[in-house]
Design a protein around this motif. Structure first.
Motif, PDB file in Angstrom:
ATOM      1  N   HIS A  84      10.331   5.502   9.880  1.00 59.31           N
ATOM      2  CA  HIS A  84       9.538   5.370  11.106  1.00 59.31           C
ATOM      3  C   HIS A  84      10.131   4.228  11.923  1.00 59.31           C
ATOM      4  O   HIS A  84       9.976   3.055  11.575  1.00 59.31           O
ATOM      5  N   MET A  85      10.825   4.576  12.992  1.00 60.35           N
ATOM      6  CA  MET A  85      11.503   3.571  13.810  1.00 60.35           C
ATOM      7  C   MET A  85      10.527   2.574  14.424  1.00 60.35           C
ATOM      8  O   MET A  85      10.867   1.419  14.647  1.00 60.35           O
ATOM      9  N   GLY A  86       9.310   3.004  14.679  1.00 63.62           N
ATOM     10  CA  GLY A  86       8.314   2.115  15.264  1.00 63.62           C
ATOM     11  C   GLY A  86       7.938   0.961  14.353  1.00 63.62           C
ATOM     12  O   GLY A  86       7.601  -0.122  14.831  1.00 63.62           O
ATOM     13  N   LEU A  87       7.995   1.167  13.042  1.00 64.40           N
ATOM     14  CA  LEU A  87       7.683   0.075  12.109  1.00 64.40           C
ATOM     15  C   LEU A  87       8.691  -1.053  12.230  1.00 64.40           C
ATOM     16  O   LEU A  87       8.357  -2.219  12.060  1.00 64.40           O
ATOM     17  N   PHE A  88       9.936  -0.701  12.515  1.00 68.74           N
ATOM     18  CA  PHE A  88      10.994  -1.692  12.688  1.00 68.74           C
ATOM     19  C   PHE A  88      10.842  -2.433  14.010  1.00 68.74           C
ATOM     20  O   PHE A  88      11.111  -3.617  14.102  1.00 68.74           O
ATOM     21  N   ALA A  89      10.363  -1.733  15.023  1.00 64.26           N
ATOM     22  CA  ALA A  89      10.329  -2.285  16.377  1.00 64.26           C
ATOM     23  C   ALA A  89       9.004  -2.942  16.763  1.00 64.26           C
ATOM     24  O   ALA A  89       8.975  -3.757  17.680  1.00 64.26           O
ATOM     25  N   LYS A  91       5.918  -5.152  15.459  1.00 62.08           N
ATOM     26  CA  LYS A  91       5.371  -5.988  14.386  1.00 62.08           C
ATOM     27  C   LYS A  91       3.886  -5.731  14.148  1.00 62.08           C
ATOM     28  O   LYS A  91       3.412  -5.815  13.020  1.00 62.08           O
ATOM     29  N   LYS A  92       3.143  -5.398  15.203  1.00 64.31           N
ATOM     30  CA  LYS A  92       1.712  -5.110  15.035  1.00 64.31           C
ATOM     31  C   LYS A  92       1.512  -3.829  14.237  1.00 64.31           C
ATOM     32  O   LYS A  92       0.637  -3.759  13.375  1.00 64.31           O
ATOM     33  N   LEU A  93       2.318  -2.827  14.534  1.00 67.50           N
ATOM     34  CA  LEU A  93       2.230  -1.568  13.795  1.00 67.50           C
ATOM     35  C   LEU A  93       2.608  -1.796  12.330  1.00 67.50           C
ATOM     36  O   LEU A  93       1.944  -1.293  11.428  1.00 67.50           O
ATOM     37  N   LEU A  94       3.650  -2.560  12.094  1.00 69.74           N
ATOM     38  CA  LEU A  94       4.059  -2.876  10.729  1.00 69.74           C
ATOM     39  C   LEU A  94       2.944  -3.596   9.980  1.00 69.74           C
ATOM     40  O   LEU A  94       2.620  -3.246   8.839  1.00 69.74           O
ATOM     41  N   ALA A  95       2.330  -4.579  10.614  1.00 64.64           N
ATOM     42  CA  ALA A  95       1.242  -5.328   9.974  1.00 64.64           C
ATOM     43  C   ALA A  95       0.063  -4.402   9.665  1.00 64.64           C
ATOM     44  O   ALA A  95      -0.543  -4.482   8.583  1.00 64.64           O
ATOM     45  N   GLN A  98       1.076  -2.176   6.626  1.00 67.86           N
ATOM     46  CA  GLN A  98       1.098  -2.919   5.366  1.00 67.86           C
ATOM     47  C   GLN A  98      -0.326  -3.231   4.886  1.00 67.86           C
ATOM     48  O   GLN A  98      -0.625  -3.123   3.691  1.00 67.86           O
ATOM     49  N   LYS A  99      -1.190  -3.589   5.819  1.00 68.59           N
ATOM     50  CA  LYS A  99      -2.588  -3.887   5.466  1.00 68.59           C
ATOM     51  C   LYS A  99      -3.285  -2.633   4.948  1.00 68.59           C
ATOM     52  O   LYS A  99      -3.939  -2.644   3.912  1.00 68.59           O
ATOM     53  N   ARG A 100      -3.147  -1.539   5.694  1.00 64.75           N
ATOM     54  CA  ARG A 100      -3.789  -0.285   5.288  1.00 64.75           C
ATOM     55  C   ARG A 100      -3.223   0.226   3.966  1.00 64.75           C
ATOM     56  O   ARG A 100      -3.967   0.739   3.128  1.00 64.75           O
ATOM     57  N   TYR A 101      -1.942   0.105   3.774  1.00 64.25           N
ATOM     58  CA  TYR A 101      -1.343   0.546   2.517  1.00 64.25           C
ATOM     59  C   TYR A 101      -1.953  -0.247   1.360  1.00 64.25           C
ATOM     60  O   TYR A 101      -2.334   0.330   0.340  1.00 64.25           O
ATOM     61  N   ALA A 102      -2.048  -1.550   1.514  1.00 67.01           N
ATOM     62  CA  ALA A 102      -2.624  -2.394   0.459  1.00 67.01           C
ATOM     63  C   ALA A 102      -4.080  -2.030   0.187  1.00 67.01           C
ATOM     64  O   ALA A 102      -4.532  -2.072  -0.961  1.00 67.01           O
ATOM     65  N   GLU A 103      -4.825  -1.665   1.222  1.00 65.18           N
ATOM     66  CA  GLU A 103      -6.234  -1.284   1.062  1.00 65.18           C
ATOM     67  C   GLU A 103      -6.377   0.093   0.416  1.00 65.18           C
ATOM     68  O   GLU A 103      -7.271   0.308  -0.398  1.00 65.18           O
ATOM     69  N   GLU A 131      -1.685   9.405   9.571  1.00 65.25           N
ATOM     70  CA  GLU A 131      -2.264   8.470  10.538  1.00 65.25           C
ATOM     71  C   GLU A 131      -1.173   7.630  11.200  1.00 65.25           C
ATOM     72  O   GLU A 131      -1.198   7.407  12.417  1.00 65.25           O
ATOM     73  N   LEU A 132      -0.213   7.174  10.420  1.00 67.98           N
ATOM     74  CA  LEU A 132       0.910   6.413  10.960  1.00 67.98           C
ATOM     75  C   LEU A 132       1.672   7.237  12.000  1.00 67.98           C
ATOM     76  O   LEU A 132       2.038   6.718  13.055  1.00 67.98           O
ATOM     77  N   ALA A 133       1.880   8.509  11.726  1.00 65.72           N
ATOM     78  CA  ALA A 133       2.606   9.389  12.657  1.00 65.72           C
ATOM     79  C   ALA A 133       1.905   9.474  14.008  1.00 65.72           C
ATOM     80  O   ALA A 133       2.554   9.647  15.039  1.00 65.72           O
ATOM     81  N   GLY A 134       0.594   9.328  14.016  1.00 65.69           N
ATOM     82  CA  GLY A 134      -0.166   9.454  15.253  1.00 65.69           C
ATOM     83  C   GLY A 134      -0.413   8.161  16.003  1.00 65.69           C
ATOM     84  O   GLY A 134      -1.062   8.157  17.049  1.00 65.69           O
ATOM     85  N   LYS A 135       0.110   7.060  15.522  1.00 63.66           N
ATOM     86  CA  LYS A 135      -0.183   5.748  16.109  1.00 63.66           C
ATOM     87  C   LYS A 135       0.570   5.444  17.398  1.00 63.66           C
ATOM     88  O   LYS A 135       0.224   4.493  18.085  1.00 63.66           O
ATOM     89  N   MET A 136       1.596   6.211  17.718  1.00 66.24           N
ATOM     90  CA  MET A 136       2.427   5.882  18.871  1.00 66.24           C
ATOM     91  C   MET A 136       2.722   7.149  19.667  1.00 66.24           C
ATOM     92  O   MET A 136       3.212   8.126  19.120  1.00 66.24           O
TER      93      MET A 136
END
Length: 156
Positions: A84-89, A91-95, A98-103, A131-136
């Motif tokens: 997912h290129m957006g995770l690299f670009a 930081k809010k999406l990455l955070a 990571q938070k949702r994955y941990a939960e 859900e990640l696919a639909g975030k952007m």
């Protein structure tokens, strides 16, 4: 493993039997949630979700003949990967991810800059990846991409 398949269906048909159900379920979750405008095609030898040239004629800066990549799905030798290129670009999406994955997941996240690796196929959080696919949206991704390309990253 780069595939020579011409379509996502061919790609899946060529997979080892143990990986087909996971790839099919991830593909379904991603397609269900991807915002309008992204196109599914074979991209870099894997299933790709891209911004087609009709929506972004400049294409990918590394090779303008290619559409702008956004997400990819691949069965590698020892794992399944979602890129997912957006995770690299973003930081809010990455955070958020990571938070949702941990939960949501009881297993440690195995991740590179834009690659999420799943070594145990029974531990894939399909709904979270959907859900990640639909975030952007397409326009969100184009705007972020153009900002990132014009602003070279500082080496850390």
């Amino acid at each position: 493993m780069q595939s020579k398949a011409q379509t996502p269906a061919e790609y899946i048909a060529d997979l080892p039997e143990d990986k087909k159900p996971a790839i099919e379920a991830l593909r379904k979750a991603m397609l269900k949630n991807l915002p309008k405008g992204f196109s599914e095609e074979m991209n870099y030898g894997m299933i790709g979700y891209v911004v087609p040239h009709k929506l972004y004629s400049a294409g990918y800066h590394c090779d303008p003949k290619l559409p702008l990549p956004f997400m990819n799905l691949a069965a590698q030798k020892n794992f399944i990967a979602v890129y997912h290129m957006g995770l690299f670009a973003d930081k809010k999406l990455l955070a958020w991810f990571q938070k949702r994955y941990a939960e949501d997941c009881k297993f440690k996240l195995d991740m590179g800059k834009s690659c999420i690796r799943f070594k145990k196929l029974d531990q894939i959080p399909y709904s979270l990846i959907g859900e990640l696919a639909g975030k952007m949206t397409v326009q969100d991704w184009i705007s972020l991409y153009e900002k990132e390309v014009k602003t070279p990253r500082k080496k850390s």
